[in-house]
Design an enzyme around this catalytic site. Structure first.
Site, PDB file in Angstrom:
ATOM      1  N   LYS A  10      44.097  20.462  64.112  1.00  0.00           N
ATOM      2  CA  LYS A  10      43.627  19.721  65.283  1.00  0.00           C
ATOM      3  C   LYS A  10      42.089  19.685  65.321  1.00  0.00           C
ATOM      4  O   LYS A  10      41.426  20.457  64.618  1.00  0.00           O
ATOM      5  CB  LYS A  10      44.194  20.377  66.550  1.00  0.00           C
ATOM      6  CG  LYS A  10      45.728  20.293  66.643  1.00  0.00           C
ATOM      7  CD  LYS A  10      46.246  20.895  67.946  1.00  0.00           C
ATOM      8  CE  LYS A  10      47.766  20.812  68.016  1.00  0.00           C
ATOM      9  NZ  LYS A  10      48.286  21.309  69.322  1.00  0.00           N
ATOM     10  N   TYR A  50      52.185  11.726  70.602  1.00  0.00           N
ATOM     11  CA  TYR A  50      52.732  12.703  71.543  1.00  0.00           C
ATOM     12  C   TYR A  50      53.557  12.022  72.649  1.00  0.00           C
ATOM     13  O   TYR A  50      53.658  12.568  73.758  1.00  0.00           O
ATOM     14  CB  TYR A  50      51.606  13.535  72.155  1.00  0.00           C
ATOM     15  CG  TYR A  50      51.174  14.728  71.308  1.00  0.00           C
ATOM     16  CD1 TYR A  50      52.073  15.744  70.976  1.00  0.00           C
ATOM     17  CD2 TYR A  50      49.866  14.858  70.865  1.00  0.00           C
ATOM     18  CE1 TYR A  50      51.676  16.842  70.218  1.00  0.00           C
ATOM     19  CE2 TYR A  50      49.462  15.961  70.116  1.00  0.00           C
ATOM     20  CZ  TYR A  50      50.381  16.946  69.798  1.00  0.00           C
ATOM     21  OH  TYR A  50      49.986  18.045  69.067  1.00  0.00           O
ATOM     22  N   ASN A 113      44.739  24.870  70.122  1.00  0.00           N
ATOM     23  CA  ASN A 113      45.460  25.905  69.388  1.00  0.00           C
ATOM     24  C   ASN A 113      45.533  25.617  67.884  1.00  0.00           C
ATOM     25  O   ASN A 113      46.459  26.038  67.206  1.00  0.00           O
ATOM     26  CB  ASN A 113      46.842  26.141  70.015  1.00  0.00           C
ATOM     27  CG  ASN A 113      47.669  24.877  70.073  1.00  0.00           C
ATOM     28  OD1 ASN A 113      47.273  23.842  69.549  1.00  0.00           O
ATOM     29  ND2 ASN A 113      48.831  24.961  70.683  1.00  0.00           N
ATOM     30  N   HIS A 116      49.146  21.785  64.647  1.00  0.00           N
ATOM     31  CA  HIS A 116      50.412  21.201  65.098  1.00  0.00           C
ATOM     32  C   HIS A 116      51.405  21.303  63.960  1.00  0.00           C
ATOM     33  O   HIS A 116      51.024  21.178  62.788  1.00  0.00           O
ATOM     34  CB  HIS A 116      50.226  19.718  65.454  1.00  0.00           C
ATOM     35  CG  HIS A 116      51.530  18.967  65.502  1.00  0.00           C
ATOM     36  ND1 HIS A 116      52.328  18.963  66.613  1.00  0.00           N
ATOM     37  CD2 HIS A 116      52.203  18.272  64.555  1.00  0.00           C
ATOM     38  CE1 HIS A 116      53.442  18.271  66.332  1.00  0.00           C
ATOM     39  NE2 HIS A 116      53.378  17.845  65.096  1.00  0.00           N
ATOM     40  N   GLU A 127      57.029  11.814  62.635  1.00  0.00           N
ATOM     41  CA  GLU A 127      55.613  12.189  62.572  1.00  0.00           C
ATOM     42  C   GLU A 127      55.006  11.918  61.188  1.00  0.00           C
ATOM     43  O   GLU A 127      53.855  11.502  61.089  1.00  0.00           O
ATOM     44  CB  GLU A 127      55.453  13.661  62.956  1.00  0.00           C
ATOM     45  CG  GLU A 127      55.780  13.886  64.433  1.00  0.00           C
ATOM     46  CD  GLU A 127      55.713  15.348  64.852  1.00  0.00           C
ATOM     47  OE1 GLU A 127      55.472  16.220  63.988  1.00  0.00           O
ATOM     48  OE2 GLU A 127      55.883  15.606  66.053  1.00  0.00           O
TER      49      GLU A 127
HETATM   50  P1  RTP Z   1      52.545  21.162  68.684  1.00  0.00           P
HETATM   51  O1  RTP Z   1      53.535  20.121  69.125  1.00  0.00           O
HETATM   52  O2  RTP Z   1      51.106  20.719  68.844  1.00  0.00           O
HETATM   53  O3  RTP Z   1      52.840  21.668  67.313  1.00  0.00           O
HETATM   54  O4  RTP Z   1      52.691  22.446  69.618  1.00  0.00           O
HETATM   55  P2  RTP Z   1      53.995  23.124  70.186  1.00  0.00           P
HETATM   56  O5  RTP Z   1      55.228  22.449  69.648  1.00  0.00           O
HETATM   57  O6  RTP Z   1      53.842  24.590  69.961  1.00  0.00           O
HETATM   58  O7  RTP Z   1      53.841  22.832  71.732  1.00  0.00           O
HETATM   59  P3  RTP Z   1      54.321  21.576  72.597  1.00  0.00           P
HETATM   60  O8  RTP Z   1      55.114  22.097  73.745  1.00  0.00           O
HETATM   61  O9  RTP Z   1      54.935  20.534  71.715  1.00  0.00           O
HETATM   62  O10 RTP Z   1      52.948  21.044  73.179  1.00  0.00           O
HETATM   63  C1  RTP Z   1      52.117  20.203  72.418  1.00  0.00           C
HETATM   64  C2  RTP Z   1      50.685  20.627  72.576  1.00  0.00           C
HETATM   65  O11 RTP Z   1      50.257  20.366  73.897  1.00  0.00           O
HETATM   66  C3  RTP Z   1      49.275  21.325  74.276  1.00  0.00           C
HETATM   67  N1  RTP Z   1      49.762  22.027  75.464  1.00  0.00           N
HETATM   68  N2  RTP Z   1      49.022  22.244  76.516  1.00  0.00           N
HETATM   69  N3  RTP Z   1      48.085  23.007  79.064  1.00  0.00           N
HETATM   70  C4  RTP Z   1      49.313  23.333  78.701  1.00  0.00           C
HETATM   71  O12 RTP Z   1      50.073  23.988  79.409  1.00  0.00           O
HETATM   72  C5  RTP Z   1      49.777  22.906  77.383  1.00  0.00           C
HETATM   73  N4  RTP Z   1      50.974  23.098  76.905  1.00  0.00           N
HETATM   74  C6  RTP Z   1      50.970  22.548  75.681  1.00  0.00           C
HETATM   75  C7  RTP Z   1      49.090  22.267  73.108  1.00  0.00           C
HETATM   76  O13 RTP Z   1      48.025  21.758  72.294  1.00  0.00           O
HETATM   77  C8  RTP Z   1      50.423  22.131  72.395  1.00  0.00           C
HETATM   78  O14 RTP Z   1      50.313  22.538  71.061  1.00  0.00           O
HETATM   79 MG    MG Z   2      55.499  20.346  69.727  1.00  0.00          MG
END
Ligand code: RTP
Ligand code: MG
Length: 140
Positions: A10, A50, A113, A116, A127
């Site tokens: 990212k 997204y 973080n 992704h 994707e």
């Molecule tokens: P990613 O899709 O980026 O691999 O991450 P992930 O599956 O671990 O998490 P996801 O629930 O899919 O969320 C996508 C990205 O959104 C941001 N996020 N911000 N502010 C918040 O509470 C929050 N929650 C998620 C993070 O960048 C997360 O990786």
């Molecule tokens: Mg995710």
């Protein structure tokens, strides 16, 4: 089973000089990188990527962040690589991420973080196709 997944370093990871660190972890784990490029997403591209999170409260902030600077997108290939990549990444919130994971070691924020990774075969297919055509993926 050999599968493919989409990984993104990212904009925070690229800005902080973490491309090499992340790539090294994939290579050390025996995961093959079969496609790789830099992209600076527009807001619209980030929103499309997204789209599953459109209704989430963090959607605006997330798509602003993801379009804020260059990112590295990669296709990873290997046995069970979708789950293995998620293991290397660690939990979404770096505070919950296991020791030795990318997010635990480098993330600064629940949003910023560093990486992704696709979370299932269906999302991986969507994707990967979002960023790469078949000629950009080696050994395909
Ligand atoms: P990613 O899709 O980026 O691999 O991450 P992930 O599956 O671990 O998490 P996801 O629930 O899919 O969320 C996508 C990205 O959104 C941001 N996020 N911000 N502010 C918040 O509470 C929050 N929650 C998620 C993070 O960048 C997360 O990786
Ligand atoms: Mg995710």
């Amino acid at each position: 089973m050999t599968e493919r997944t989409l990984s993104i370093i990212k904009p925070d990871g690229v800005a902080r000089g973490l491309i090499g660190e992340v790539v090294k972890r994939f290579e050390s784990a025996g995961i093959r990188i079969v496609a790789m490029k830099m992209v600076h997403m527009t807001r619209t591209q980030a929103e499309g990527f997204y789209a599953v999170h459109r209704e989430r409260p963090f959607f605006d902030s997330l798509t602003t962040f993801m379009s804020s600077g260059p990112a590295v997108v990669m296709v990873l290939e290997g046995d069970n690589v979708i789950a293995r990549n998620r293991e290397l990444m660690g939990a979404t919130n770096f505070k919950d991420a296991a020791e030795g994971t990318i997010r635990r070691d480098f993330a600064t924020d629940i949003e910023k973080n560093v990486v992704h990774g696709s979370d299932a075969p269906e999302t991986a297919a969507f994707e990967i196709a979002y960023f790469f055509n078949q000629f950009e993926i080696v050994g395909g």
